[in-house]
Write a protein that holds these residues in place. Sequence first.
Motif, short mmCIF file in Angstrom:
data_model
loop_
_atom_site.label_atom_id
_atom_site.label_comp_id
_atom_site.label_asym_id
_atom_site.label_seq_id
_atom_site.Cartn_x
_atom_site.Cartn_y
_atom_site.Cartn_z
N SER A 314 0.83 -1.21 0.00
CA SER A 314 0.00 0.00 0.00
C SER A 314 0.86 1.26 0.00
N LEU A 315 1.96 1.23 0.76
CA LEU A 315 2.85 2.39 0.77
C LEU A 315 3.47 2.59 -0.61
N ALA A 387 11.92 5.78 0.82
CA ALA A 387 12.76 6.05 1.97
C ALA A 387 12.25 7.26 2.75
N VAL A 388 11.94 8.33 2.03
CA VAL A 388 11.45 9.54 2.69
C VAL A 388 10.13 9.28 3.39
N ALA A 389 9.23 8.57 2.71
CA ALA A 389 7.91 8.30 3.31
C ALA A 389 8.03 7.44 4.56
N HIS A 390 8.92 6.46 4.54
CA HIS A 390 9.04 5.59 5.69
C HIS A 390 9.73 6.30 6.86
N LEU A 391 10.80 7.01 6.58
CA LEU A 391 11.57 7.63 7.65
C LEU A 391 10.88 8.85 8.25
N GLN A 392 9.98 9.46 7.47
CA GLN A 392 9.28 10.63 7.99
C GLN A 392 7.89 10.31 8.52
#
Length: 395
Positions: A314-315, A387-392
Amino acid sequence: MLEQKHCYGSTLMNLRDFLADLTSIRQRLHAMPEIGLAEFETSNLIAKCLSGWGLEVHRGFAKTGLVGRLQRGDSRRAIGFRADFDALPIAEETGLPYSSKNPGMMHACGHDGHTAMLLGAAWMLSQRSDLDGSVNFVFQPAEENYGGGKLMIEDGLFEAFSCDRIYAVHNLPGLSTGTFATRSGPITASVDVVKVVVHGKGGHGAMPAKTTDPVVAGASIVMALQTVLSRNIDAHDAAVITVGAFHAGGSSTIIPDTAVLEISMRALSPSTRTELRERVESIASMQAAAFGATTTFEWDLGYPVTINEKEATSLAEKVIVDRFGSERLLKLDTPQMFSEDFSFMLEKVPGAYVLIGNGDSAPLHSSSFDFNDELLEPGALLFHDLAVAHLQAKP
């Protein structure tokens, strides 16, 4: 260049400044193909790029595999990305100026492109100072032959580099250039291979009654195996059994002592995978026995079913739509029947496998195949945005 409809800050412009270099890296990789577990020059080139951009480089996984680690802030969040980098034992016939310089080897599956896309993402993310957590760039050998993903895991990959989620991208000829395709649940099949040796008793072709003919027994096995899918496997569950080789004898007047069948099996669920193996052994043994012959089996258990985790998928779908628009996302109704050793990593860490269209190109594993360099930009951007979506994301 592919038009991007949704951009995050200046990321796209920065990547476009780097695209000529990235394309050069991809084509250099294409020209120096190496077979699984012997990708020494390839591994060295990847390490040089990563260290030059300030990433930690950790080597020694599955002989030639390596991990680039980017750490920012003090968060324990971590995401992993995998790219394969081995080539195939195929003589290239593309005639490209950057075609293989290693006779009998070529990048016929696009692993050079997968590696370049991930290197592009590593370069982009190394420019950012606003991340909080770790990004692990996993560069894997031997996807085509020795299950390099499994070997890296056995060498302690996830003990050394824990990941909350892990993703991989693979090109797909026939899918529109730059279009992404994925699905939750099974996305590629398992694969197992068995060599069945039928043991009979050879003799003169004019006196078959004094022999136990393994050729006749082998032929009966081939025909009987066709009933497995129609009578043992649920009609809604896709599976494949292929007898790819049948070797026996060398003369029309001699009945040989043995016949050898080489069989591959593919399934989309672990239970079906097990059932296929059991039915092949049972049918081969019983068919051979009906002719007075015996069988032995040499199994090569291959790759498991590649199963995408729901939330990770989904992400990926959200990131694709946000960056490129919904028209660039294809949600697959059914899995693909080829196999992928990223499946081993997805057994250990939740994640997702995503396909990206290579356009109207030659098929994978073809001597005329070439990775489409137009995919470098969207592929690198997908890794970057994940990466940005997961880490933020908020805990």
